[in-house]
Each structure stands twice: as C-alpha cells, then as structure tokens.
Enzyme design. Structure first.
Site, PDB file in Angstrom:
ATOM      1  N   ASP A  71       0.569   0.984   8.929  1.00  0.00           N
ATOM      2  CA  ASP A  71       0.080   0.078   9.978  1.00  0.00           C
ATOM      3  C   ASP A  71       0.997   0.050  11.195  1.00  0.00           C
ATOM      4  O   ASP A  71       0.593  -0.402  12.264  1.00  0.00           O
ATOM      5  CB  ASP A  71      -0.078  -1.334   9.422  1.00  0.00           C
ATOM      6  CG  ASP A  71      -1.191  -1.423   8.408  1.00  0.00           C
ATOM      7  OD1 ASP A  71      -2.148  -0.629   8.513  1.00  0.00           O
ATOM      8  OD2 ASP A  71      -1.108  -2.268   7.499  1.00  0.00           O
TER       9      ASP A  71
ATOM     10  N   GLY B 280       0.830  -1.209   0.000  1.00  0.00           N
ATOM     11  CA  GLY B 280       0.000   0.000   0.000  1.00  0.00           C
ATOM     12  C   GLY B 280       0.858   1.250   0.000  1.00  0.00           C
ATOM     13  O   GLY B 280       1.780   1.362   0.788  1.00  0.00           O
TER      14      GLY B 280
END
Lengths: 450, 450
Positions: free
Chosen positions: A141, A16
């Site tokens: 994250d 990502g």
C-alpha cells in the site's frame, strides 16, 4: 542507548504478505547469524499469534540455500496474522520472552504491525522490560508514515503497471472500455502506479481514480464516455477504496445510492441486498458497525461500474458498448517470479539494518528509506525512524497512514502527474518495452494485377 | 501444388489477443521480407473487418527495431476482430484482393480464425481464385485440433501457474480457502496448467475443476471442505466454463438452480435476476437464445462458489471461514514482460513456416506443432496440417475443438495427472523457484534467563 545484552531473538511477520517480505525475513536472519550477541534465532509462526501460542521455530537450522529460495518466494514464510495486541497480550508476551530469554524482537509488516510493535515497545518501556523492538517495513500500500516508500510497493507496482501495459494493448486490439480495479483501500498509491504503464499520448490507463479524490458516479461515467468518444476506447484504473462525495466507499455510500436512484439505476443496487442476504445466511451481518451494507464480492466494484456504464452509454447513444472489468486481486501482492530488483534489494536491506541498529545500542525503531538520487541515478539509504511516529501512535486511525499527496494527482482528480511517475518509476526496477507499429497507410497504388 | 505467383501478401490477426501473437506476426513479416516473390507486405487492420474496410498498412515501412519491440509486446499489433465471414463477404474479399493483386493471405488466430480462413480458402478454390491461404495458430485455450499444442498457451499457462504459486503461498501465510477462476470456456487446458504450480504434497492448487468433468455444486463444496478439514486450508482452480451435471455452465444450469433450491441457498440465485435486469436496462436480453440467464459479472462465478461455500461451511461447522475468490482475468492472455521463451520462439516459428510453405508450392494449410522430445529434452517441429481438418470444417461446433483428454484428468475429476504435468511443463519454459522453510520446532530449552 544501552549496551546490547546477550540473548535470543524473535522475528515474526504480520499483515498481508507481499512478493518480497521474505527478503526482509532473510535479511534479519542473515545479519543476526553474523553476531555473537544472539543465541537463538527464533521464528514466531503467524506473528503475534504464534508468540502467544509458543509456536516457535529454530531459524539457525535453515540452510543458506533454503534461505535464498525463501527470499525469492512470495507469501510470508513464517505465516502471518492480523492481530492488534491488548495490554494483557503484551504482558503475556513479556512472560514468554522472559522465560525464553528473548531480548530482541523484529516485526515485519505494515501499518498495523508497526502499531502492534509500538504498543509492545511502549509497555516494555513502562515495565522496564529489557526488550529491543524493531519494526521492519513492508506494505504494497506504500502508506507508512515517515519513509519515502515501503518495501513491497515496488514489486506490486511493477505487477500493476505491467498488467496495465497488457490490459491496454488488449483494449487497443479489441477496442472498448476496460476497467481494472486495483488494491489499496485507504490510499491510492498502488492504483496510481498504473500511470507508469503510459508511454505515449494514446496509451492507457486514460483515467485513474484514487480514494484521495471523492467522486460522484456521474463524474466517473462522464469522464469515461468523453475519453471513449474522442479515442474510440478507454482504459480505466480504479482503486478498490474509491469513495463517493460523502467519503464512504462508492458501493456503500448513501450519497451514491441516492445518485443511482436519481439515475433510475436501482437495479444495480439490488446486488447489495443480495450480498447482504448471503452474509446473513453465512452467520455474518448484512451491515457493518457503521450501518453500511457489506458488499464484498470479488468482482463487485468492477461490475458496479461496468453495469452503470452499460446502462448510461446505452441511454446516451442507444448503442451497446464493449465493456470489460477485471479485479486484479491477490496476484498484485503475491505473483511469483516477477519482482522489482530495486524493491527486493531494499526489502533485504531493511531487515539487515534493523538487526544492525539493535546491537548498536538502539532500543527501538522502524527502518525507513530516504531517497538520495532519482531517475537513472536512483539511490536510497536506510535510516532509523521513531517507531511511535511511523506507527502514528496516539493519532486517530485516519492519520496513521500517508495518502498520495496533492502534487501527484492531476487537477481533475482523474489521473497522475509527471511528478508521481518520476517518484514511482525508479522503484519498479524497469518495465517491459512496448512496441507499436508505425502502421503507415498503404497509400500508393499496388502493382497492377497479373 | 502450383508455382508461387509474384504478388502481394496480406496478413491479419483475429480473436483474443495473446502475449505472443505478435511474435507470429513478426515471423510472417521477417520471412516475407526475404523472398522476392512478395511485392507489398500488407497488414489488415482488425483482421477480416479491415480487409472489407480496405484498412491496410504498409508493413515494409516498419523498422527491424520496431518489429522486435512489437514481437515482445502483448495484444494484437494489427488490431483484432471476431468475425465469421459469409459467402458474400468472401466474394468481396476476392474483389479487393484481385484489385490489389493479393495472392497470399495469412490469418493468425484460434479456432474461429482457422474456420474463417478455411471458409475463405474453400470458396477461393471453388471460384478458381489464385489465393494461398494459411492459418497461423494462436490460442491461450490450447484447443486447436491436430497440433500437439498452440502458440500462446505456454505463456498464458506460465502466468496461471506463477499466479497459483503466489496465490497458494499467500493462502499458506493467511490460511483459508482461496478460489481462482481461470479462462477457458470450452476446454480446461489453461485451468489445468495451475497443476504445474505444485511441487510438494502440501502445495496447492489442491483441487482443479475443468469443463470436461460435469459436477454438482455439492460435490465441489464437499471436496473443498474435506481438503480444508485435513490440510487447514485449500487452494482451488476452477475453469470459467465449469458445467453442472446437465452440461450447462454452472451459473446458468437448471440442474444447479434446483440444487441451490434444495440446499436452501436461493439467495445466491437472486444475483442472477439482478444481472438480468441490468442487461435489459442496457438494451440487451436477460436470457440467451437457449433461455439461460446471462450472468456475466466479472467476479460472478468466483462469488457464486465463495458465497455457497460460506453458507455451506457455516451450516456444517457453525464457524466462519476465511474465503477469498479471484478471477484471473485478461492478464492471463495479456500480462506484459513475463512470457515463456519456448512459447515465444514457437510463435515466431509458426509465422515463418507459414510463409515458407506458401512459396514452396503449397496452396493452403495450418502450421501445427509436433513434439519430438519431452522433459528436459523438449523439442518440437512444425508441420503443415490440413486447414479444413484444423478448423473442423463441416463438423458440429462441439467437435471443432480439442478437450483435455481423459488420461490428463484424475479419477475423481478434481485434479490433473502427472501425465498432464509432463505434457504442459516444458511449454512454460521454466517456473520460479519456491522456497519453504524447514521450520524445525524450537525443541531444546533456550539458554536460561540472565
């Protein structure tokens, strides 16, 4: 350690995109430009996929102005991919690298990218292929092993916290329940950053739910009702990866499904069936490999909680409640023009450091960050960590990432501790001020009528 | 015009909060503090509702530091409401104002707030009650009559455009179709601002759909497929208020429902039934007054298009497509720390101007903006507009707002013209730079292997 061979360098991006992954790319390029050991500085388009397709670009031909503009732009300038290389893919990479005289490979990405780099590195060592493999960390994250924190997290966390400051001020103006769903499937770090939006006791988010603390639906609904009953409003942060008591994601958890039946809220479950039917009509499967329904609507989880709360509150009070749910979405990782300077600087640094290590005799590694000072004296320094360790090579999937530790989560499992805020806040590089009126009541009699 | 009486001032905020509505509040307060004609400077908590509840605060007791911090904070510092006063409510307001010696009322809000102020003003004139009523404009929807543009729009538009810069760069890195749903139920101004994210020909959003141009579902799906087939990806902006050929909102349009049946996509409609069932279980109604189903899921419209496209594309190509949908949500009006300076300054100005007019002999009005220069020489000046005209008093609901004009929308009704970008861009007060690699292919043979 062996002397650095003269040769070409390949850099790729994977996973990502983030707001600062291009800082790391530019860090790699600008550092490589300083050293004669590198002939070509080659960009692989779409990471591993680009190498296998021989889709390469010449990064020496980029102007300094373009590079600086790219560094400040979200996305992944070389294109990204999600690709776990098999042994035969690695063999093919070696063949291509041998042909192109590539001896340096830099892979910018998160957990999966570290693993891909670690696999390539291991096989290179087994085959005695002289390739230096470096993982350059990025992930919103924040769940890479070894490092104190990950480049990409600070900016995403700043976005989330700023979004919650606004969301909570909006909820103050038109009171009700506001639920915001945050990214983070396996670890709750990004959702947790919403806690940085709190300054005073009355500030939201009042409740925060992470995948690290399994919850029944009733527990969450009771929490929200209790906050609303005492505060007259409630702002809630929920991780997209929040799980039921059985550890399955809330919306596909068999235990939660049973709970909904017990609550007589079967209607809410019907949407799961609908989404399954859509997946089938689109050539997919209604259930995943584990037999769980795939409910992937963009607002599905927020609607799930909002709908359940709507019914639950109505039964409890016989009243209607103003409930709004938002899913913060891709803006968390890609919003343009609003980054953490601390994060941007560190992202640039880890790219530069990886290149430095590669010519200082190191064969492989992942650049990690160590925190030196904290609070107003926050300071970090980079160090080279073991690539296999960062990737969790050989570990089961569930141990390949770093969850939010216990001391960062409150006792009830519905909020963060001060220790977490102390950890996270410096990474955001500042948050906007929040002004609230003193709002002194007009207690004295105004001047008499004319 | 009559001489300004000495008396007290009440200010309130109404409707959806914005990022800069508190600038207008502080503009009213700081200007009022300069003039002896005002005794008390009173804030009504939650607008009209607060007046009727006599829920007042003393704004003279706020420090300049607090006021500046409040001005920079999203939300509505006095609290907001959605309230259309009836005649008897106005009578009650006069009674309270008479008792408190209030002769000045400033109402900061959008279309509904202008209408509420206009109603109050009209009845005050009928009753010969000496009250000066001023509407201070704010709305992210930018759809107030008379004015060139509305305070609140520039900052929301800057958020939307910045979000699309990021969304499109993300979609470049991991190509597919990205659909972002933007606010704006009746007018497409905010969705249109996504066009400001475009710099080069390859930039998204590639398609933009507004409520001003009714569309069949097939038209939209065909557009997206065509862009994807030629570009390899597609970024789409869709207004939450987009309508079918019959003028009803896409998701509750009978014509679109028939179209879905013809397309054999009935499964997608089932979610409507599910949401209806939830509304009933929560004590509401499955259908609104017009007999249309109420589908109000936070991600419902995005999922509607994503699901339809998923099936449509699979039938057309027998392949799967990477499709993501986000609903930009409340952050569009409330995101903290990222505003248009042009917008913030104008929001402050309209508050100050309203107060100036009130003591210069004007009885009522709405502060509007007139554009003097454009482009790099952008400049606006405030003027006092007729309150009834701005509120659309006596007009049917549909004529009480200003739609995006024809010359701002392209011929196909799926994008904006340069004239629109020229209009909107100066209001955003600058957008972040966007850097894209030159990405010159590695066309010469690299140095030979060692």
């Amino acid at each position: 350690m062996t002397a650095a061979p003269k040769g070409n360098l390949v850099v790729g991006q994977s996973g990502g995109p983030t707001q600062v992954i291009n800082q790391s790319l530019v860090g790699v390029i600008e550092e490589a430009l300083k050293h004669d050991v590198f002939d070509e500085i080659i960009g692989a388009i779409n990471g591993f996929a680009g190498i296998l397709n021989r889709d390469f670009v010449d990064l020496r031909r980029e102007s300094p102005e373009t590079l600086e503009a790219v560094a400040a732009t979200p996305g992944a300038a070389l294109g990204s991919c999600r690709f776990k290389p098999k042994d035969e893919d690695c063999e093919e990479v070696f063949e291509i690298f041998r042909e192109l005289n590539v001896h340096y490979f830099f892979y910018i990405g998160g957990n999966d990218s570290a693993l891909a780099a670690a696999i390539l590195n291991k096989i290179a060592r087994d085959r005695n292929f002289d390739l230096r493999v470096f993982h350059v960390p990025k992930t919103i994250d924040n769940d890479l092993l070894v490092t104190d924190h990950c480049p990409g997290y600070g900016s995403a966390a700043k976005y989330v916290a700023s979004s919650f400051i606004g969301s909570d001020m909006d909820n103050r103006a038109l009171p009700g329940v506001k639920i915001d769903i945050c990214m983070g499937r396996t670890a709750g770090w990004l959702t947790a950053s919403a806690a940085c939006a709190r300054r005073g006791d009355s500030d939201g988010p009042h409740l925060i739910y992470l995948p690290e603390r399994p919850k029944s639906l009733t527990e969450i609904l009771d929490d929200i009702c209790a906050v609303h009953e005492s505060n007259g409003r409630c702002t809630v942060a929920i991780s997209e990866g929040v799980v039921g008591p059985d550890g399955f994601e809330m919306i596909s958890s068999p235990v939660i499904a049973d709970e909904l039946k017990d609550l007589g809220m079967d209607t809410i479950l019907e949407s799961v069936t609908v989404m399954g039917a859509v997946e089938i009509a689109a050539g997919g499967a209604a259930f995943d490999a584990f037999g769980h329904s795939q409910l992937s609507g963009s607002g599905a989880l927020g609607d799930f909680f909002a709908n359940a709360l709507k019914i639950y509150w109505h039964r409890r009070t016989n009243k209607k409640l103003r409930i709004r749910a938002d899913t913060l979405g891709y803006a968390q990782r890609s919003f343009a023009g609003y980054v953490s300077k601390v994060d941007a600087d560190e992202a640039r640094l880890v790219g530069q450091e990886a290149v430095k290590h590669s010519i200082n005799g190191e064969i492989c590694g992942s650049v990690a960050l160590r925190r030196i000072g904290n609070g107003e004296n926050y300071f970090s320094e980079p160090f080279l960590a073991d690539l296999g360790e960062v990737a969790g090579l050989g570990k089961p999937k569930k141990d390949q990432f770093r969850p939010v530790p216990d001391n960062f989560i409150n006792e009830n499992g519905n909020g963060m501790t001060q220790a977490f805020v102390d950890y996270a806040l410096p990474l955001l590089g500042g948050l906007p001020p929040k002004g609230i009126l003193k709002a002194a009541p007009l207690h004295h009699k105004p001047t008499s009528a004319h």
